[in-house]
Design a protein around this motif. Structure first.
Motif, PDB file in Angstrom:
ATOM      1  N   LYS A 314       0.823  -1.219   0.000  1.00 22.45           N
ATOM      2  CA  LYS A 314       0.000   0.000   0.000  1.00 22.45           C
ATOM      3  C   LYS A 314       0.853   1.264   0.000  1.00 22.45           C
ATOM      4  O   LYS A 314       0.400   2.337  -0.386  1.00 22.45           O
ATOM      5  CB  LYS A 314      -0.923   0.017   1.228  1.00 22.45           C
ATOM      6  CG  LYS A 314      -2.117  -0.904   1.099  1.00 22.45           C
ATOM      7  CD  LYS A 314      -3.004  -0.831   2.323  1.00 22.45           C
ATOM      8  CE  LYS A 314      -3.712   0.504   2.401  1.00 22.45           C
ATOM      9  NZ  LYS A 314      -4.645   0.571   3.548  1.00 22.45           N
ATOM     10  N   MET A 315       2.108   1.145   0.454  1.00 23.10           N
ATOM     11  CA  MET A 315       2.978   2.318   0.457  1.00 23.10           C
ATOM     12  C   MET A 315       3.215   2.870  -0.950  1.00 23.10           C
ATOM     13  O   MET A 315       3.542   4.048  -1.109  1.00 23.10           O
ATOM     14  CB  MET A 315       4.335   1.961   1.093  1.00 23.10           C
ATOM     15  CG  MET A 315       4.303   1.695   2.576  1.00 23.10           C
ATOM     16  SD  MET A 315       5.959   1.324   3.199  1.00 23.10           S
ATOM     17  CE  MET A 315       5.619   0.984   4.923  1.00 23.10           C
ATOM     18  N   LYS A 316       3.052   2.027  -1.953  1.00 23.63           N
ATOM     19  CA  LYS A 316       3.262   2.476  -3.333  1.00 23.63           C
ATOM     20  C   LYS A 316       2.312   3.611  -3.695  1.00 23.63           C
ATOM     21  O   LYS A 316       2.653   4.490  -4.501  1.00 23.63           O
ATOM     22  CB  LYS A 316       3.069   1.296  -4.280  1.00 23.63           C
ATOM     23  CG  LYS A 316       3.171   1.651  -5.751  1.00 23.63           C
ATOM     24  CD  LYS A 316       2.923   0.429  -6.602  1.00 23.63           C
ATOM     25  CE  LYS A 316       2.951   0.789  -8.096  1.00 23.63           C
ATOM     26  NZ  LYS A 316       2.680  -0.393  -8.937  1.00 23.63           N
ATOM     27  N   TYR A 317       1.129   3.617  -3.096  1.00 25.31           N
ATOM     28  CA  TYR A 317       0.109   4.607  -3.438  1.00 25.31           C
ATOM     29  C   TYR A 317       0.020   5.721  -2.404  1.00 25.31           C
ATOM     30  O   TYR A 317      -0.934   6.484  -2.382  1.00 25.31           O
ATOM     31  CB  TYR A 317      -1.253   3.927  -3.569  1.00 25.31           C
ATOM     32  CG  TYR A 317      -1.247   2.814  -4.589  1.00 25.31           C
ATOM     33  CD1 TYR A 317      -1.320   3.089  -5.939  1.00 25.31           C
ATOM     34  CD2 TYR A 317      -1.126   1.480  -4.186  1.00 25.31           C
ATOM     35  CE1 TYR A 317      -1.299   2.063  -6.878  1.00 25.31           C
ATOM     36  CE2 TYR A 317      -1.107   0.458  -5.116  1.00 25.31           C
ATOM     37  CZ  TYR A 317      -1.193   0.757  -6.465  1.00 25.31           C
ATOM     38  OH  TYR A 317      -1.156  -0.242  -7.391  1.00 25.31           O
ATOM     39  N   ARG A 318       1.012   5.808  -1.542  1.00 25.71           N
ATOM     40  CA  ARG A 318       0.992   6.843  -0.500  1.00 25.71           C
ATOM     41  C   ARG A 318       2.239   7.711  -0.630  1.00 25.71           C
ATOM     42  O   ARG A 318       3.312   7.230  -0.997  1.00 25.71           O
ATOM     43  CB  ARG A 318       0.972   6.176   0.890  1.00 25.71           C
ATOM     44  CG  ARG A 318       1.125   7.118   2.071  1.00 25.71           C
ATOM     45  CD  ARG A 318      -0.092   7.989   2.244  1.00 25.71           C
ATOM     46  NE  ARG A 318       0.161   9.012   3.236  1.00 25.71           N
ATOM     47  CZ  ARG A 318      -0.170   8.914   4.530  1.00 25.71           C
ATOM     48  NH1 ARG A 318      -0.761   7.832   4.954  1.00 25.71           N
ATOM     49  NH2 ARG A 318       0.074   9.892   5.367  1.00 25.71           N
ATOM     50  N   SER A 319       2.092   9.010  -0.376  1.00 26.55           N
ATOM     51  CA  SER A 319       3.247   9.909  -0.421  1.00 26.55           C
ATOM     52  C   SER A 319       3.284  10.732   0.850  1.00 26.55           C
ATOM     53  O   SER A 319       2.263  10.941   1.515  1.00 26.55           O
ATOM     54  CB  SER A 319       3.173  10.837  -1.643  1.00 26.55           C
ATOM     55  OG  SER A 319       2.013  11.644  -1.569  1.00 26.55           O
ATOM     56  N   SER A 320       4.486  11.177   1.221  1.00 26.93           N
ATOM     57  CA  SER A 320       4.683  12.019   2.396  1.00 26.93           C
ATOM     58  C   SER A 320       5.499  13.235   1.972  1.00 26.93           C
ATOM     59  O   SER A 320       6.651  13.109   1.556  1.00 26.93           O
ATOM     60  CB  SER A 320       5.413  11.228   3.485  1.00 26.93           C
ATOM     61  OG  SER A 320       5.662  12.028   4.607  1.00 26.93           O
ATOM     62  N   TYR A 321       4.891  14.421   2.043  1.00 22.28           N
ATOM     63  CA  TYR A 321       5.513  15.654   1.577  1.00 22.28           C
ATOM     64  C   TYR A 321       5.963  15.519   0.116  1.00 22.28           C
ATOM     65  O   TYR A 321       7.013  16.012  -0.281  1.00 22.28           O
ATOM     66  CB  TYR A 321       6.705  16.049   2.445  1.00 22.28           C
ATOM     67  CG  TYR A 321       6.331  16.408   3.849  1.00 22.28           C
ATOM     68  CD1 TYR A 321       5.837  17.679   4.156  1.00 22.28           C
ATOM     69  CD2 TYR A 321       6.477  15.486   4.863  1.00 22.28           C
ATOM     70  CE1 TYR A 321       5.479  17.997   5.448  1.00 22.28           C
ATOM     71  CE2 TYR A 321       6.127  15.810   6.164  1.00 22.28           C
ATOM     72  CZ  TYR A 321       5.625  17.059   6.458  1.00 22.28           C
ATOM     73  OH  TYR A 321       5.272  17.378   7.731  1.00 22.28           O
TER      74      TYR A 321
END
Length: 509
Positions: A314-321
């Motif tokens: 799921k991290m593939k579809y999440r961004s941070s800043y």
């Protein structure tokens, strides 16, 4: 007249038993008796000889035993005599040594008595000298001692401070050099890339005629698509483009893929939309799991719980800043492994902790806990080892570090997030952080002006020369750095420079 003597013999034969009798004469009988007596005499003499021989042999053997016993007794007596001589010798030596010791003791007692007398004389002379010094100086011994101690304290304190500063400077130079070497080598050995993502996705279409079909009669198609995906679909005047807006990147991706299939197929109506969205949602879920498995295989991290693998995907579809979370996790994992190898620790554990450090950012629900604490609880739930759980929970200093993996994960997370191009920062937050830096330094007495420069990575503090001396500037820079570290959140590090100067200005007219 000869007497017949009959000898009756009983004979047993094959034909029967019969008795035979033999008759001998008297003269013949005497001859037989004499022969028997002669034989008996010979036998008697032989027996006497044998007995005498046995007696002599026994006597000889007994004499040998007596001789041997006498020899043993003689040897024992000799040993006893030698032992008595040795004991007598030892006693004489002991008595001689005791007398020598008595003599030495008497000499020592005499010397001790002389030393005591000399000590008393020295004490008397010392007291006389002290009395003379007190009369000359006008101070008592206690007062002079206090003054001397105070002067020595000041001198020792000054020397100790300079010595401590030298040691700290040397340690900082060595530590900084070694730390920079490890960090630079770690960063150089990892290939990085910058990824920028937003909360919107632009879907390109071949012609603007497709917009009407996507909207549908009275907007039923677009409403069905928004209801099925949870994403806002913006159809405006932008040529050949539709904007998908939403904060959940997974839903945005589902909407994009579903819209692509609907446009390609050409059949766009509410029932078909629900069918396609359901199918695409399953495909994206499978893609998430496949991405998680592929990531763990690429990094060599094995034995993860299936739910953790799904969260990694799921991290593939999440961004941070603006930084892709999966790319950030992979980068942090590689950095952790390299840095752990440089420090002689287990690189596999470090890589595992670096990969899992941000799993708290991709939960299925929305917890109220910070992502580091929530990630630590997830790792504990799925039976990860305590040092890995602590590294996940402590990478933002929200729990106490209990293993060497924790600072490595924290440092590598900062390296991956703070490098140029990794993250974007909102302008308002950036300006607020700079103002907070300047206001924090201005809160200290003696500070005149503050300037946050180099994008907030250096803070220059100007103090009044009449309010703060040179020694206090070091304390002030340390206190400001400590307060910034405790109260503010910032990427990388902030350098604090305190400037104290004296200016004298005059004019020639």
């Amino acid at each position: 007249m000869e007497i017949l003597i009959g000898v009756i013999a009983l004979c047993v034969g094959g034909a029967g038993t019969f008795v035979a009798m033999r008759y001998i004469t008297k003269s013949h009988y005497k001859n037989l008796l004499q022969e028997a007596e002669a034989e008996a005499e010979v036998l008697k003499k032989n027996k006497l000889i044998e007995v005498k021989e046995k007696y002599l042999n026994l006597k000889e053997e007994y004499e040998k035993q007596v001789t041997q016993r006498n020899q043993k007794i003689q040897q024992a007596e000799t040993k006893i005599q030698q032992r008595e001589l040795q004991q007598n010798q030892q006693q004489s030596d002991l008595s001689r040594k005791n007398s020598e010791l008595d003599t030495i003791r008497k000499n020592l007692d005499g010397q001790l008595e002389l030393i005591e007398n000399k000590k008393k004389e020295l004490d008397k002379l010392h007291k006389q000298e002290l009395d003379q010094l007190e009369q000359i100086s006008g101070l008592s011994a206690d007062q002079a001692k206090e003054k001397l101690v105070e002067s020595l304290k000041e001198e020792a304190k000054t020397e100790a401070m300079s010595y401590i500063n030298e040691i700290m400077d040397e340690a900082k130079m060595t530590a900084n050099k070694e730390a920079k070497r490890i960090v630079v080598q770690t960063i150089q050995r990892v290939a990085t890339e910058a990824a920028i993502e937003n909360s919107v996705t632009v879907f390109h279409i071949e012609s603007d005629e497709m917009k009407g079909r996507i909207i549908g009669r009275e907007g039923r198609n677009i409403r069905a698509l928004e209801a099925a995906t949870g994403i806002e679909i913006i159809v405006d005047d932008t040529p050949e483009a539709i904007v998908l807006s939403g904060f959940d990147p997974v839903r945005r991706e589902i909407a994009r893929l579903a819209l692509h299939q609907l446009v390609t197929d050409g059949r766009i109506h509410p029932a078909r939309i629900e069918e396609v969205v359901s199918k695409v949602r399953k495909q994206v879920e499978d893609e998430i799991i496949e991405t998680g498995k592929r990531t763990t295989i690429d990094l060599g991290v094995h034995g993860l719980h299936p739910d953790l693998i799904r969260m990694i995907g799921k991290m593939k579809y999440r961004s941070s800043y603006g930084q892709n979370l999966l790319q950030h996790a992979r980068e942090t994992a590689n950095l952790c492994a390299i840095m752990a190898s440089e420090l002689g620790l287990n690189p596999k554990k470090a890589k595992r902790a670096g990969l899992l450090h941000d799993i708290g950012k991709v939960p299925d629900d929305e917890p109220e806990l910070p992502h580091a604490i929530f990630g630590m609880k997830l790792a504990e739930k799925y039976k990860e080892k305590p040092d890995i759980c602590n590294a996940i929970g402590a990478h933002h200093d929200e729990v106490e570090m209990t293993s060497l993996l924790s600072p490595i994960v924290q440092v590598c997370d900062a390296i991956s997030g703070a490098r140029p191009g990794a993250r974007r920062e909102i302008v308002e937050a950036y300006i607020k952080r700079l103002k907070d830096l300047e206001n924090l330094a201005l809160s200290y007495p003696g500070v005149i002006k503050t300037y946050a420069i180099q994008a907030g990575r250096e803070l220059r503090v100007i103090v009044g020369a009449d309010k703060i001396d040179d020694k206090a500037t070091e304390t002030l820079s340390f206190d400001i750095a400590k307060k910034i570290q405790d109260e503010m959140t910032y990427p990388g590090q902030v350098k604090i420079t305190v400037i104290r100067e004296t200016r004298s200005v005059s004019f020639a007219k």
